[in-house]
Design an enzyme around this catalytic site. Structure first.
Site, PDB file in Angstrom:
ATOM      1  N   VAL A  72       0.832  -1.201   0.000  1.00 14.53           N
ATOM      2  CA  VAL A  72       0.000   0.000   0.000  1.00 14.53           C
ATOM      3  C   VAL A  72       0.871   1.257   0.000  1.00 14.53           C
ATOM      4  CG1 VAL A  72      -1.921  -1.170   1.108  1.00 14.53           C
ATOM      5  CG2 VAL A  72      -0.180  -0.060   2.531  1.00 14.53           C
ATOM      6  N   THR A 141       6.414   5.283   3.881  1.00 15.70           N
ATOM      7  CA  THR A 141       6.426   5.236   5.349  1.00 15.70           C
ATOM      8  C   THR A 141       6.369   3.772   5.770  1.00 15.70           C
ATOM      9  OG1 THR A 141       4.014   5.249   5.649  1.00 15.70           O
ATOM     10  CG2 THR A 141       5.094   7.398   5.407  1.00 15.70           C
ATOM     11  N   ASP A 142       6.504   3.522   7.084  1.00 16.49           N
ATOM     12  CA  ASP A 142       6.428   2.142   7.570  1.00 16.49           C
ATOM     13  C   ASP A 142       5.075   1.513   7.247  1.00 16.49           C
ATOM     14  OD1 ASP A 142       8.976   2.298   8.542  1.00 16.49           O
ATOM     15  OD2 ASP A 142       8.377   2.756  10.603  1.00 16.49           O
ATOM     16  N   CYS A 143       4.000   2.309   7.363  1.00 14.51           N
ATOM     17  CA  CYS A 143       2.659   1.756   7.115  1.00 14.51           C
ATOM     18  C   CYS A 143       2.244   1.868   5.659  1.00 14.51           C
ATOM     19  CB  CYS A 143       1.618   2.411   8.024  1.00 14.51           C
ATOM     20  SG  CYS A 143       1.600   4.220   7.958  1.00 14.51           S
ATOM     21  N   TYR A 144       2.919   2.727   4.898  1.00 15.91           N
ATOM     22  CA  TYR A 144       2.644   2.878   3.464  1.00 15.91           C
ATOM     23  C   TYR A 144       3.980   2.815   2.705  1.00 15.91           C
ATOM     24  CZ  TYR A 144      -2.084   4.535   4.587  1.00 15.91           C
ATOM     25  OH  TYR A 144      -3.376   4.639   5.029  1.00 15.91           O
TER      26      TYR A 144
END
Length: 389
Positions: A72, A141-144
């Site tokens: 993602v 980013t870590d989550c994206y």
């Protein structure tokens, strides 16, 4: 015999629509009815008047979501067919303005400042079922974690697509001429030198906001025809003038009221959403908007009886005055005169050129009329007023 005051409700009108008994006419037809029968009898006989306009509306655009695919991403920059989109809203949400030009427009390379393709064209392409090229970048980013995305998409591939227009349906507008010695290229179209043409917009007596000049029935929550689908008024538009100067019929004499509109883009039809390349100016989008006016009382019948001869518009110079912020009024002409093909400006007979299509505006009003007559479209109560006093 004395005529009794008319007092209907939208609920009563909707009940008649459901039963197939509602009397619906377009705004052109209402002019003749009021002229012949008077406002009280017209209000008694008619339940809904449909209005319509099909005109360049530069303050329009598409709010959309591209969905996620592993890994993602949180998009920071995005292009559709090389048209930049604004991504500062959420991870994969973006907004594309219809006037945004393509970064690799070949016409711009040959003639700087002249664009042939832009956001409006992407919107029309999507409605026509064409694939457009999506390119996106992210900082990761870590989550994206994804940083790039490159693929073709169609309208069906987008989880959400909403037409969201900050300023549509101007209540009145300038007629434009050019008093300089050379042609000027404007959002009102090319204007030849020495007042050799006069360009104008709006649909006159068909136009929505001329038929409800004080926003008695139009407000937040009003259901409308938008781009061939169903949309809604979500409030006043940008540049909305709350207290315009009005004539004896209550009609604004200068550019005044505007509407902010939204609708499901996937419902829409490219016949009523068409990209425009305005020579020497840039890209725009012609949008079909139709608004039903309920005949609640004789006052609304009077308003919807407005004729082209009642509407006056200011003529202004777009050669020198407009670019330099000098709002001089060279003349005041009626919409009827503009439609005749010629007006007299500074003693000179000047050909007139419409930017708004009367044929398409009437088609919008008649399509909305048909929807209501079939029971496919019910009226809504506004939930908040649009300021007009």
């Amino acid at each position: 015999m004395a005529q009794h005051q008319v007092n209907k409700t939208i609920k009563e009108i909707n009940d008649r629509i459901r039963k197939g008994k509602a009397v619906v006419v377009n705004a052109d037809e209402m002019v003749e009815i009021v002229k012949k029968e008077g406002k009280v009898r017209a209000a008694q006989e008619v339940d809904v008047v449909t209005t319509g306009t099909f005109s360049p509306m530069c303050s329009s655009g598409l709010l959309f979501n591209i969905g996620q695919q592993p890994p993602v991403m949180k998009v920071s920059r995005m292009w559709l067919n090389n048209v930049p989109c604004h991504c500062g809203v959420a991870a994969v949400d973006a907004y594309m303005g219809c006037t945004e030009p393509s970064e690799d427009d070949p016409l711009n390379k040959v003639h700087p400042g002249r664009f042939a393709y832009g956001g409006g064209h992407v919107m029309e392409d999507l409605l026509r079922g064409k694939a457009v090229h999506l390119r996106a970048e992210a900082y990761g980013t870590d989550c994206y974690p994804r940083r790039e995305l490159d693929k073709d998409v169609t309208l069906a591939d987008l989880p959400n697509a909403i037409m969201l227009n900050p300023r549509n349906c101007y209540q009145n507008y300038n007629a434009a001429v050019n008093l300089t010695s050379g042609t000027v290229y404007t959002y009102m179209g090319p204007l030849k030198s020495n007042c050799s043409n006069c360009n104008y917009a709006t649909a006159g007596q068909l136009s929505p906001l001329f038929n409800d000049p004080y926003f008695k029935t139009i407000g937040m929550g009003t259901r409308i025809f938008l781009g061939g689908g169903i949309g809604y008024v979500i409030g006043e538009g940008t540049q909305h003038v709350q207290k315009p100067k009005r004539n004896e019929r209550g009609l604004p004499e200068n550019p005044s009221g505007t509407l902010m509109l939204k609708g499901d883009f996937k419902q829409m039809n490219a016949r009523y959403v068409r990209a425009q390349s305005i020579v020497g100016y840039g890209v725009s989008l012609a949008v079909g908007v139709g608004i039903p006016i309920p005949m609640l009382n004789e006052e609304m019948a009077w308003f919807t009886g407005v004729a082209d001869s009642d509407i006056t518009m200011p003529v202004k110079d777009y050669g020198y005055d407009y670019p330099n912020g000098i709002p001089r009024e060279l003349a005041r002409v009626t919409f009827e005169e503009l439609k005749s093909g010629n007006v007299t400006i500074n003693g000179k007979e000047t050909p007139t050129v419409p930017l708004t299509s009367h044929i398409m505006s009437l088609e919008v009003a008649d399509t909305l009329k048909e929807w209501i007559e079939k029971g496919d479209f019910l009226l809504t109560e506004k939930v908040d007023d649009i300021p007009s006093f």
